[in-house]
Design a protein around this motif. Structure first.
Motif, PDB file in Angstrom:
ATOM      1  N   THR A  50       0.834  -1.198   0.000  1.00  0.00           N
ATOM      2  CA  THR A  50       0.000   0.000   0.000  1.00  0.00           C
ATOM      3  C   THR A  50       0.872   1.252   0.000  1.00  0.00           C
ATOM      4  O   THR A  50       2.075   1.200   0.295  1.00  0.00           O
ATOM      5  CB  THR A  50      -0.925   0.027   1.227  1.00  0.00           C
ATOM      6  OG1 THR A  50      -0.111   0.129   2.413  1.00  0.00           O
ATOM      7  CG2 THR A  50      -1.774  -1.235   1.296  1.00  0.00           C
ATOM      8  N   TYR A  51       0.260   2.371  -0.314  1.00  0.00           N
ATOM      9  CA  TYR A  51       0.972   3.649  -0.361  1.00  0.00           C
ATOM     10  C   TYR A  51       1.548   3.998   1.014  1.00  0.00           C
ATOM     11  O   TYR A  51       2.715   4.395   1.132  1.00  0.00           O
ATOM     12  CB  TYR A  51       0.011   4.739  -0.832  1.00  0.00           C
ATOM     13  CG  TYR A  51       0.596   6.131  -0.866  1.00  0.00           C
ATOM     14  CD1 TYR A  51       1.581   6.469  -1.790  1.00  0.00           C
ATOM     15  CD2 TYR A  51       0.155   7.116   0.016  1.00  0.00           C
ATOM     16  CE1 TYR A  51       2.107   7.745  -1.840  1.00  0.00           C
ATOM     17  CE2 TYR A  51       0.679   8.403  -0.021  1.00  0.00           C
ATOM     18  CZ  TYR A  51       1.658   8.711  -0.943  1.00  0.00           C
ATOM     19  OH  TYR A  51       2.184   9.973  -0.981  1.00  0.00           O
ATOM     20  N   LYS A  52       0.729   3.815   2.073  1.00  0.00           N
ATOM     21  CA  LYS A  52       1.197   4.125   3.427  1.00  0.00           C
ATOM     22  C   LYS A  52       2.335   3.206   3.846  1.00  0.00           C
ATOM     23  O   LYS A  52       3.313   3.636   4.468  1.00  0.00           O
ATOM     24  CB  LYS A  52       0.034   4.019   4.418  1.00  0.00           C
ATOM     25  CG  LYS A  52      -1.029   5.100   4.251  1.00  0.00           C
ATOM     26  CD  LYS A  52      -2.146   4.932   5.274  1.00  0.00           C
ATOM     27  CE  LYS A  52      -3.206   6.017   5.108  1.00  0.00           C
ATOM     28  NZ  LYS A  52      -4.320   5.853   6.086  1.00  0.00           N
ATOM     29  N   ALA A  53       2.202   1.917   3.506  1.00  0.00           N
ATOM     30  CA  ALA A  53       3.257   0.970   3.854  1.00  0.00           C
ATOM     31  C   ALA A  53       4.546   1.282   3.112  1.00  0.00           C
ATOM     32  O   ALA A  53       5.653   1.140   3.652  1.00  0.00           O
ATOM     33  CB  ALA A  53       2.800  -0.457   3.544  1.00  0.00           C
ATOM     34  N   CYS A  54       4.413   1.733   1.877  1.00  0.00           N
ATOM     35  CA  CYS A  54       5.583   2.107   1.082  1.00  0.00           C
ATOM     36  C   CYS A  54       6.299   3.308   1.706  1.00  0.00           C
ATOM     37  O   CYS A  54       7.520   3.317   1.838  1.00  0.00           O
ATOM     38  CB  CYS A  54       5.158   2.414  -0.350  1.00  0.00           C
ATOM     39  SG  CYS A  54       6.532   2.725  -1.488  1.00  0.00           S
ATOM     40  N   LEU A  55       5.529   4.322   2.109  1.00  0.00           N
ATOM     41  CA  LEU A  55       6.122   5.492   2.766  1.00  0.00           C
ATOM     42  C   LEU A  55       6.797   5.097   4.076  1.00  0.00           C
ATOM     43  O   LEU A  55       7.891   5.600   4.399  1.00  0.00           O
ATOM     44  CB  LEU A  55       5.054   6.546   3.029  1.00  0.00           C
ATOM     45  CG  LEU A  55       4.542   7.357   1.834  1.00  0.00           C
ATOM     46  CD1 LEU A  55       3.487   8.364   2.279  1.00  0.00           C
ATOM     47  CD2 LEU A  55       5.691   8.070   1.125  1.00  0.00           C
ATOM     48  N   SER A  56       6.157   4.220   4.843  1.00  0.00           N
ATOM     49  CA  SER A  56       6.739   3.757   6.108  1.00  0.00           C
ATOM     50  C   SER A  56       8.055   3.027   5.860  1.00  0.00           C
ATOM     51  O   SER A  56       9.038   3.213   6.590  1.00  0.00           O
ATOM     52  CB  SER A  56       5.761   2.838   6.840  1.00  0.00           C
ATOM     53  OG  SER A  56       4.562   3.512   7.140  1.00  0.00           O
ATOM     54  N   GLN A  57       8.073   2.195   4.834  1.00  0.00           N
ATOM     55  CA  GLN A  57       9.292   1.455   4.515  1.00  0.00           C
ATOM     56  C   GLN A  57      10.419   2.412   4.118  1.00  0.00           C
ATOM     57  O   GLN A  57      11.568   2.242   4.546  1.00  0.00           O
ATOM     58  CB  GLN A  57       9.014   0.456   3.393  1.00  0.00           C
ATOM     59  CG  GLN A  57      10.118  -0.568   3.197  1.00  0.00           C
ATOM     60  CD  GLN A  57       9.759  -1.604   2.168  1.00  0.00           C
ATOM     61  OE1 GLN A  57       9.598  -1.279   0.996  1.00  0.00           O
ATOM     62  NE2 GLN A  57       9.650  -2.862   2.581  1.00  0.00           N
TER      63      GLN A  57
ATOM     64  N   THR B  73      11.147  11.861   3.454  1.00  0.00           N
ATOM     65  CA  THR B  73       9.862  11.167   3.314  1.00  0.00           C
ATOM     66  C   THR B  73       8.714  12.156   3.153  1.00  0.00           C
ATOM     67  O   THR B  73       7.807  11.945   2.343  1.00  0.00           O
ATOM     68  CB  THR B  73       9.599  10.262   4.537  1.00  0.00           C
ATOM     69  OG1 THR B  73      10.725   9.399   4.743  1.00  0.00           O
ATOM     70  CG2 THR B  73       8.360   9.411   4.324  1.00  0.00           C
TER      71      THR B  73
ATOM     72  N   LEU C 268       5.125  13.455  -0.075  1.00  0.00           N
ATOM     73  CA  LEU C 268       3.687  13.716   0.049  1.00  0.00           C
ATOM     74  C   LEU C 268       3.201  14.767  -0.946  1.00  0.00           C
ATOM     75  O   LEU C 268       2.011  14.816  -1.260  1.00  0.00           O
ATOM     76  CB  LEU C 268       3.365  14.156   1.484  1.00  0.00           C
ATOM     77  CG  LEU C 268       3.640  13.124   2.584  1.00  0.00           C
ATOM     78  CD1 LEU C 268       3.348  13.719   3.955  1.00  0.00           C
ATOM     79  CD2 LEU C 268       2.814  11.860   2.368  1.00  0.00           C
TER      80      LEU C 268
ATOM     81  N   THR D  99      -2.399   5.153 -10.096  1.00  0.00           N
ATOM     82  CA  THR D  99      -2.675   3.930  -9.327  1.00  0.00           C
ATOM     83  C   THR D  99      -2.027   2.726  -9.996  1.00  0.00           C
ATOM     84  O   THR D  99      -1.704   2.736 -11.181  1.00  0.00           O
ATOM     85  CB  THR D  99      -4.193   3.700  -9.218  1.00  0.00           C
ATOM     86  OG1 THR D  99      -4.739   3.618 -10.552  1.00  0.00           O
ATOM     87  CG2 THR D  99      -4.857   4.831  -8.456  1.00  0.00           C
TER      88      THR D  99
ATOM     89  N   CYS E 126      10.499  -0.537  -1.491  1.00  0.00           N
ATOM     90  CA  CYS E 126      10.218   0.837  -1.915  1.00  0.00           C
ATOM     91  C   CYS E 126      11.476   1.686  -1.731  1.00  0.00           C
ATOM     92  O   CYS E 126      11.660   2.339  -0.697  1.00  0.00           O
ATOM     93  CB  CYS E 126       9.053   1.414  -1.101  1.00  0.00           C
ATOM     94  SG  CYS E 126       7.452   0.770  -1.579  1.00  0.00           S
TER      95      CYS E 126
END
Length: 287
Positions: free
Chosen positions: A60-67, A127, A131, A137, A146
């Motif tokens: 997911t987008y959020k998981a990618c940013l977290s990674q 990071t 944003l 998509t 990522c």
């Protein structure tokens, strides 16, 4: 490779914590480096293994940013702790009489805290600038995690600001520390050359050579990926380079910094002996 990395670095931390003889600045920084290596590999490798097992490569987008955030944090920590360890060895070899005064517990704590703060701040800036970008998509990242340079290539927005931030952060948190490492080892080698004992020279050069091999492997591949982020570098080349600094060097660190170190080998042997003794007592039902 992940199990070797995780187990080897965990053993380093447990050995240093459990043995009072290793409560020195050098081993304090080594335990921090080992913790950073565990977290660094754990940010990407378990997800990759899960993808291979489930044959699902979705993130997911959020998981990618977290990674991205945690990957940069622990990658920067590796940079900074390698630099601090080189400085520690420089003081120990070039200024041995002043070592305990220069590398006191307060200075060591500040160096460790400063490394953490710089890493978190640098990662947060890199990071957060993502944003502002817009993505289509169902994008496909040609990588096993990522990676920031690869993600920036997929955006539909202008990445000038992002590339400036990447170059600035890379210079501050990678190029400058790398220069510090080279300067420290230059001074160390100059001091070693003044040693009269041939055996002492060989031992010192052997240790420094092994350390520098890991440093060049880590920085050479890592800087190659991030400094070419604005160009059109081959994704395959970037992938191979990323494997080297994300998987190979963290796996080599336990062997380079521990198995070649007599104090660490002795402390590790005592730790395993105590663990074996405790296990035998438990099996026998002894108090």
């Amino acid at each position: 490779m992940y199990l070797v990395t995780f187990t080897g670095n965990l053993l380093i931390i447990l050995t240093i914590v459990s043995d009072s003889h290793l409560h020195t600045p050098m081993y304090f920084f080594l335990s921090n480096l080992s913790f950073a290596d565990i977290c660094f590999t754990s940010t990407t490798i378990p997800k990759m293994l899960l993808n291979l097992q489930t044959q699902s490569k979705v993130i997911t987008y959020k998981a990618c940013l977290s990674q991205i955030f945690f990957f940069i944090v622990f990658g920067c920590l590796d940079n900074l702790f390698l630099t601090v360890m080189a400085y520690d060895r420089f003081v120990a070899i070039c200024h041995p009489l002043h070592y305990t005064v220069i590398m006191n517990s307060q200075v060591c704590g500040l160096l460790a805290l400063g490394s953490w703060c710089l890493s978190v701040m640098g990662s947060l800036i890199e990071t957060l600038t993502i944003l502002r970008l817009s993505f289509c998509t169902n994008l496909e990242i040609p990588h096993f995690f990522c990676d920031l340079p690869e993600v920036l290539k997929l955006t539909c927005s202008d990445t000038l600001i992002n590339n400036i931030v990447v170059y600035f952060a890379t210079g501050l948190l990678a190029v400058i520390p790398f220069s510090g490492i080279l300067f420290s080892y230059y001074q160390i080698v100059s001091s070693i050359l003044r040693i009269s004992s041939a055996g002492g020279k060989f031992k010192a050069f052997s240790t420094c050579g092994a350390h520098l091999l890991v440093v060049f492997l880590f920085y050479g591949t890592g800087l190659g990926v991030y400094l070419s982020s604005a160009g059109t570098s081959s994704s395959r080349t970037s992938l191979v380079a990323s494997v080297m600094y994300t998987m190979v060097t963290p796996m080599l660190n336990p062997f380079i910094y521990s198995l070649r170190n007599r104090d660490m080998k002795g402390a590790l042997g005592r730790l395993l002996s105590r663990a074996t003794s405790l296990s035998d007592r438990t099996v026998a039902g002894l108090p």
